[in-house]
Design a protein around this motif. Structure first.
Motif, PDB file in Angstrom:
ATOM      1  N   MET A  36      10.541   4.982   0.718  1.00  0.00           N
ATOM      2  CA  MET A  36       9.567   5.392  -0.291  1.00  0.00           C
ATOM      3  C   MET A  36       8.828   6.657   0.161  1.00  0.00           C
ATOM      4  O   MET A  36       8.631   7.603  -0.618  1.00  0.00           O
ATOM      5  N   LEU A  37       8.417   6.662   1.431  1.00  0.00           N
ATOM      6  CA  LEU A  37       7.703   7.817   1.968  1.00  0.00           C
ATOM      7  C   LEU A  37       8.587   9.060   1.944  1.00  0.00           C
ATOM      8  O   LEU A  37       8.151  10.141   1.533  1.00  0.00           O
ATOM      9  N   MET A  38       9.833   8.901   2.373  1.00  0.00           N
ATOM     10  CA  MET A  38      10.742  10.036   2.406  1.00  0.00           C
ATOM     11  C   MET A  38      11.031  10.545   0.997  1.00  0.00           C
ATOM     12  O   MET A  38      11.114  11.751   0.757  1.00  0.00           O
ATOM     13  N   GLY A  39      11.177   9.622   0.046  1.00  0.00           N
ATOM     14  CA  GLY A  39      11.407  10.031  -1.329  1.00  0.00           C
ATOM     15  C   GLY A  39      10.224  10.775  -1.908  1.00  0.00           C
ATOM     16  O   GLY A  39      10.386  11.779  -2.610  1.00  0.00           O
ATOM     17  N   ARG A  40       9.019  10.309  -1.591  1.00  0.00           N
ATOM     18  CA  ARG A  40       7.814  10.961  -2.121  1.00  0.00           C
ATOM     19  C   ARG A  40       7.607  12.345  -1.518  1.00  0.00           C
ATOM     20  O   ARG A  40       7.119  13.262  -2.187  1.00  0.00           O
ATOM     21  N   LEU A  41       7.973  12.520  -0.246  1.00  0.00           N
ATOM     22  CA  LEU A  41       7.771  13.804   0.434  1.00  0.00           C
ATOM     23  C   LEU A  41       9.037  14.661   0.441  1.00  0.00           C
ATOM     24  O   LEU A  41       9.178  15.572   1.269  1.00  0.00           O
ATOM     25  N   GLU A  42       9.961  14.364  -0.470  1.00  0.00           N
ATOM     26  CA  GLU A  42      11.140  15.211  -0.668  1.00  0.00           C
ATOM     27  C   GLU A  42      12.062  15.258   0.549  1.00  0.00           C
ATOM     28  O   GLU A  42      12.654  16.301   0.848  1.00  0.00           O
ATOM     29  N   SER A  50      15.812   2.658  -6.167  1.00  0.00           N
ATOM     30  CA  SER A  50      14.443   2.454  -6.642  1.00  0.00           C
ATOM     31  C   SER A  50      13.424   2.913  -5.604  1.00  0.00           C
ATOM     32  O   SER A  50      12.414   3.533  -5.936  1.00  0.00           O
ATOM     33  N   SER A  51      13.694   2.633  -4.324  1.00  0.00           N
ATOM     34  CA  SER A  51      12.779   3.042  -3.254  1.00  0.00           C
ATOM     35  C   SER A  51      12.802   4.555  -3.062  1.00  0.00           C
ATOM     36  O   SER A  51      11.747   5.196  -2.959  1.00  0.00           O
ATOM     37  N   ALA A  52      13.996   5.139  -3.001  1.00  0.00           N
ATOM     38  CA  ALA A  52      14.119   6.581  -2.770  1.00  0.00           C
ATOM     39  C   ALA A  52      13.561   7.395  -3.927  1.00  0.00           C
ATOM     40  O   ALA A  52      12.975   8.466  -3.729  1.00  0.00           O
ATOM     41  N   SER A  53      13.725   6.887  -5.143  1.00  0.00           N
ATOM     42  CA  SER A  53      13.258   7.602  -6.330  1.00  0.00           C
ATOM     43  C   SER A  53      11.831   7.238  -6.707  1.00  0.00           C
ATOM     44  O   SER A  53      11.301   7.756  -7.690  1.00  0.00           O
ATOM     45  N   ASN A  54      11.210   6.327  -5.943  1.00  0.00           N
ATOM     46  CA  ASN A  54       9.832   5.888  -6.223  1.00  0.00           C
ATOM     47  C   ASN A  54       9.697   5.314  -7.634  1.00  0.00           C
ATOM     48  O   ASN A  54       8.770   5.654  -8.367  1.00  0.00           O
ATOM     49  N   VAL A  55      10.650   4.436  -7.988  1.00  0.00           N
ATOM     50  CA  VAL A  55      10.644   3.838  -9.321  1.00  0.00           C
ATOM     51  C   VAL A  55       9.896   2.509  -9.330  1.00  0.00           C
ATOM     52  O   VAL A  55       8.970   2.308 -10.108  1.00  0.00           O
ATOM     53  N   GLY A  56      10.323   1.586  -8.477  1.00  0.00           N
ATOM     54  CA  GLY A  56       9.664   0.284  -8.402  1.00  0.00           C
ATOM     55  C   GLY A  56      10.556  -0.861  -8.778  1.00  0.00           C
ATOM     56  O   GLY A  56      11.036  -1.594  -7.910  1.00  0.00           O
ATOM     57  N   PRO A  57      10.836  -1.062 -10.081  1.00  0.00           N
ATOM     58  CA  PRO A  57      11.680  -2.194 -10.467  1.00  0.00           C
ATOM     59  C   PRO A  57      13.111  -2.015  -9.976  1.00  0.00           C
ATOM     60  O   PRO A  57      13.571  -0.892  -9.771  1.00  0.00           O
ATOM     61  N   ALA A  58      13.810  -3.116  -9.810  1.00  0.00           N
ATOM     62  CA  ALA A  58      15.218  -3.076  -9.435  1.00  0.00           C
ATOM     63  C   ALA A  58      16.027  -3.781 -10.511  1.00  0.00           C
ATOM     64  O   ALA A  58      15.525  -4.642 -11.228  1.00  0.00           O
ATOM     65  N   LEU A  59      17.280  -3.389 -10.626  1.00  0.00           N
ATOM     66  CA  LEU A  59      18.173  -3.996 -11.605  1.00  0.00           C
ATOM     67  C   LEU A  59      19.364  -4.611 -10.891  1.00  0.00           C
ATOM     68  O   LEU A  59      19.935  -3.985 -10.002  1.00  0.00           O
ATOM     69  N   GLY A  60      19.711  -5.803 -11.276  1.00  0.00           N
ATOM     70  CA  GLY A  60      20.857  -6.429 -10.634  1.00  0.00           C
ATOM     71  C   GLY A  60      21.051  -7.849 -11.119  1.00  0.00           C
ATOM     72  O   GLY A  60      20.343  -8.338 -11.999  1.00  0.00           O
ATOM     73  N   THR A  75       0.820  -1.205   0.000  1.00  0.00           N
ATOM     74  CA  THR A  75       0.000   0.000   0.000  1.00  0.00           C
ATOM     75  C   THR A  75       0.856   1.258   0.000  1.00  0.00           C
ATOM     76  O   THR A  75       0.546   2.230  -0.697  1.00  0.00           O
ATOM     77  N   MET A  76       1.932   1.269   0.793  1.00  0.00           N
ATOM     78  CA  MET A  76       2.842   2.414   0.769  1.00  0.00           C
ATOM     79  C   MET A  76       3.486   2.569  -0.603  1.00  0.00           C
ATOM     80  O   MET A  76       3.636   3.671  -1.117  1.00  0.00           O
ATOM     81  N   SER A  77       3.834   1.441  -1.210  1.00  0.00           N
ATOM     82  CA  SER A  77       4.386   1.463  -2.556  1.00  0.00           C
ATOM     83  C   SER A  77       3.373   2.040  -3.537  1.00  0.00           C
ATOM     84  O   SER A  77       3.738   2.734  -4.488  1.00  0.00           O
ATOM     85  N   GLY A  78       2.094   1.754  -3.284  1.00  0.00           N
ATOM     86  CA  GLY A  78       1.046   2.294  -4.140  1.00  0.00           C
ATOM     87  C   GLY A  78       0.867   3.790  -3.956  1.00  0.00           C
ATOM     88  O   GLY A  78       0.931   4.565  -4.916  1.00  0.00           O
ATOM     89  N   PHE A  79       0.642   4.229  -2.745  1.00  0.00           N
ATOM     90  CA  PHE A  79       0.390   5.653  -2.489  1.00  0.00           C
ATOM     91  C   PHE A  79       1.581   6.534  -2.864  1.00  0.00           C
ATOM     92  O   PHE A  79       1.393   7.677  -3.278  1.00  0.00           O
ATOM     93  N   THR A  80       2.796   6.026  -2.709  1.00  0.00           N
ATOM     94  CA  THR A  80       3.967   6.817  -3.080  1.00  0.00           C
ATOM     95  C   THR A  80       4.308   6.667  -4.557  1.00  0.00           C
ATOM     96  O   THR A  80       5.302   7.224  -5.025  1.00  0.00           O
ATOM     97  N   THR A  81       3.488   5.923  -5.295  1.00  0.00           N
ATOM     98  CA  THR A  81       3.657   5.637  -6.731  1.00  0.00           C
ATOM     99  C   THR A  81       5.007   4.994  -7.022  1.00  0.00           C
ATOM    100  O   THR A  81       5.573   5.202  -8.080  1.00  0.00           O
ATOM    101  N   THR A  82       5.500   4.210  -6.078  1.00  0.00           N
ATOM    102  CA  THR A  82       6.772   3.526  -6.290  1.00  0.00           C
ATOM    103  C   THR A  82       6.589   2.346  -7.243  1.00  0.00           C
ATOM    104  O   THR A  82       7.309   2.212  -8.232  1.00  0.00           O
ATOM    105  N   GLY A  83       5.630   1.496  -6.961  1.00  0.00           N
ATOM    106  CA  GLY A  83       5.377   0.376  -7.861  1.00  0.00           C
ATOM    107  C   GLY A  83       6.112  -0.902  -7.519  1.00  0.00           C
ATOM    108  O   GLY A  83       5.948  -1.910  -8.214  1.00  0.00           O
TER     109      GLY A  83
END
Length: 497
Positions: free
Chosen positions: A475-481, A441-451, A112-120
Motif C-alpha cells: 500500500m505504501l509503495m503504491g501510494r508513493l509511486e 487492490s493493495s498496490a492500487s490503493n483500492v481496498g475491496p477485493a474480488l474473488g 492505519t496504513m490503509s487509511g493514510f494511503t487511502t486504500t480502504g
C-alpha cells in the motif's frame, strides 16, 4: 551525505501536526452521537497525543542540522519515513482501544496504513461497535493522506528548509507529468488544497441535506473526496439505501478522481474547455462510460433482479468507485457475473487521473503505454522514422518513456511478489483469483477485493500476519509511486558522496 538531523527536525514538526489532528478526534469522543455516549477511546487518545507530542519535541530538539539545505536523497527518505511514522503513531489509539481482535499492533498498523494511503482495506469486522472518536480518526487518516501527508505541510516547509518543498513534492506527487498553476510551490499547494476542502465541504453538505446524520455526512465526505472508502457503517452506502446518496457519491468520487489542477483551472479560472480537451481526462471519462455500459448489460442479462434503472445505478457506482480506487460499494459484487470482475480488475489497476487523490497506475500512464505500443508498431514498418510520444502537446522524451516502462514492470512485479506471499501463507483460505485481487487492490490503493472466497463486503482480518505486513508495505509503495520507496533499497542511496 544524508542530512539526518534535518529529517528529524521536519518529522518532529509534522508530529506536532498529527497530535493536533488527533485532538480533533479526541473532542468527538466527548460528544453524544445518535443519542449514545462512549468515551472508552479517550485514554488511548490522551496517551497517544501526549506521546506523539513528546517524541516530536525530542526530534525537534535533536534535529538541529548544520545545513538547512535538503537534497534529493533527503527528500526520498523523508517522504517514506513520514508515512511510516504517521502510521505508527496513528495506530496507537486503535491498539489501546482493545477492539482490534487478536491482531494487536499488526491489525492496528494495517488499518492505519490503509487509511493514510487511502486504500480502504480493513481488518475490522464490525466498525459500528467502535466509539465515535475512533471512527472519526479512521476517516481523518484517509482525508489527511488523500493529497499526501507532506503535501499538506509544503506551505510550512520553506520555513524549515531551503528548496525542500520542490523535492518533497516531486517525491510524493503522483503521475509522470507534474503541472503547476503558480511558480511558487506553496501557493500552488494552497490552490489545490482549496479545491480539496471545497469538495469535502460540498460533499458533506449534500449528504446532510439528503438525510445523513451530520457525523456520518462528515465521515463519508472525507473518505469519498480522499477516494479512500472507509465508512462508519459495515455496509458502506448500502446502509442508507438511497438513490440520491448513491449518485452524490458518484459525482464526488468522479470529481476527486480528476486532476485537481485541471479542476481548479476549470472552476476558478473558467478554463473548462481545457479540461475537456485534456487527453487523460478523455481517457478517464471514456473508461467510465464504456465500463458502465458493459457492466449494466452484464448484470441485467444475468438475472431479473436488476431493472434498467437499478442496474445502471449500481454499475455506474461500482465502476466509478473502482476506477477512482475509492472502494465504496452499494451492492454485493460477489453475486455479479464473473466477466464484470474482469472489467473492475482492469479499472482498479489503471486508476483515475494523475494529480488526484486516486491510486492505481494512473490514466495518463495508460495513455502513454498505448502510444508507446502504437509507435513501436509503426516503427516496424518504418524503421528510420521518428515517432514522438506526446500527451496534451507535451513531448515525452526517451528518459521519460524508459521511466514509464520501468514503473510498469516494477508495479507488476510487486503485485506478483505479494501474490506469491499470499499463496504461501494463506492458500488454505484464498485461491489464485483472491490473491491476485488482494495484491492489485493493495498496490492500487483500492481496498475491496474480488474473488471466490473474498468479496467487497469482507474484511481482511483472516489474512496471516506476514500477508498483512506485506500488503501494508505494498500500500505504501503504491501510494508513493513505487520508485520513491524502492530507491531506499539500493546500495548507492546510502553511499556518502
Amino acid at each position: 551525505m544524508l542530512n539526518y538531523k534535518l529529517i528529524l527536525k521536519i518529522i518532529g514538526a509534522l508530529l506536532f501536526i498529527e497530535a493536533l489532528l488527533m485532538s480533533v478526534a479526541l473532542v468527538m469522543s466527548f460528544l453524544m452521537i445518535d443519542g449514545t455516549y462512549d468515551d472508552s477511546d479517550v485514554p488511548g487518545f490522551l496517551i497517544t497525543i501526549a506521546f506523539t507530542f513528546m517524541v516530536g519535541l525530542i526530534m525537534r530538539y535533536y534535529g538541529q542540522p548544520e545545513s538547512e539545505v535538503m537534497n534529493r536523497r533527503d527528500a526520498y527518505l523523508l517522504v517514506t519515513v513520514i508515512w511510516i511514522v504517521f502510521s505508527f503513531f496513528g495506530s496507537l489509539p486503535f491498539l489501546m482501544s482493545g477492539l482490534m481482535r487478536e491482531g494487536g499492533f499488526t491489525d492496528a498498523f494495517f488499518e492505519t496504513m490503509s487509511g493514510f494511503t487511502t486504500t480502504g482495506s480493513t481488518v475490522i469486522d464490525n466498525i459500528e461497535k467502535f466509539p465515535s472518536g475512533l471512527k472519526l480518526w479512521r476517516s481523518m487518516t484517509q482525508w489527511i493522506g488523500g493529497l499526501g501527508i507532506a503535501f499538506f505541510t509544503i506551505a510550512i516547509l520553506p520555513s524549515l528548509v531551503r528548496g525542500g518543498g520542490v523535492r518533497v513534492f516531486s517525491a510524493e506527487a503522483t503521475g509522470p507529468i507534474k503541472t503547476k498553476m503558480h511558480p511558487k510551490l506553496s501557493t500552488n499547494a494552497k490552490m489545490i488544497i482549496s479545491v480539496y476542502l471545497f469538495l469535502t465541504v460540498a460533499c458533506a453538505v449534500a449528504f446532510w441535506v439528503e438525510g445523513m446524520h451530520p457525523f456520518d455526512a462528515a465521515n463519508y465526505a472525507m473518505t469519498v473526496t480522499a477516494t479512500g472508502g472507509f465508512s462508519p457503517h459495515n455496509d458502506s452506502t448500502i446502509y442508507y439505501n438511497s438513490v440520491l446518496i448513491d449518485y452524490t457519491c458518484v459525482i464526488f468520487m468522479f470529481l476527486s478522481g480528476t486532476n485537481f489542477t485541471m479542476l481548479y483551472l476549470a472552476a476558478v479560472r473558467r478554463q473548462a474547455k481545457n479540461l475537456f480537451k485534456d487527453t487523460e481526462f478523455h481517457f478517464y471519462l471514456s473508461m467510465v462510460v464504456m465500463a458502465t455500459v458493459i457492466v449494466t448489460l452484464c448484470i441485467m442479462i444475468s438475472g431479473p433482479q436488476y431493472g434498467l434503472f437499478d442496474g445502471f445505478r449500481n454499475a455506474l457506482f461500482q465502476v466509478v468507485s473502482f476506477v477512482t480506487t475509492t472502494g465504496m460499494f452499494n451492492d454485493s459484487i460477489h453475486d455479479w457475473p464473473r466477466f464484470t470482475w474482469l472489467v473492475l480488475f482492469l479499472l482498479m489497476f489503471i486508476g483515475a487521473c494523475a494529480g488526484s487523490t486516486s491510486g492505481g497506475l494512473k490514466s495518463v500512464r495508460a495513455v502513454m503505454l498505448v502510444k508507446v505500443v502504437r509507435n513501436e508498431l509503426k516503427r516496424m514498418l518504418h524503421p528510420k522514422a521518428v515517432f514522438p510520444l506526446r500527451v496534451n502537446g507535451i513531448n515525452a522524451d526517451a528518459s521519460q518513456q524508459v521511466t514509464l516502462l520501468g514503473f510498469f514492470v516494477a508495479y507488476v512485479m510487486l503485485c506478483m511478489v505479494t501474490y506469491t506471499i499470499l499463496m504461501i501463507f494463506d492458500n488454505d483460505w484464498i485461491d489464485t483469483v483472491d490473491a491476485i485481487s488482494i495484491a492489485i487492490s493493495s498496490a492500487s490503493n483500492v481496498g475491496p477485493a474480488l474473488g471466490v472466497h473474498v468479496d467487497n463486503m469482507m474484511s481482511w482480518a483472516e489474512l496471516s500476519v506476514p500477508s498483512k505486513w506485506c500488503c501494508a508495505f505494498l500500500m505504501l509503495m503504491g501510494r508513493l509511486e513505487v520508485f520513491t520507496v524502492l530507491v531506499l533499497f539500493t546500495p548507492a542511496f546510502w553511499k556518502n558522496e
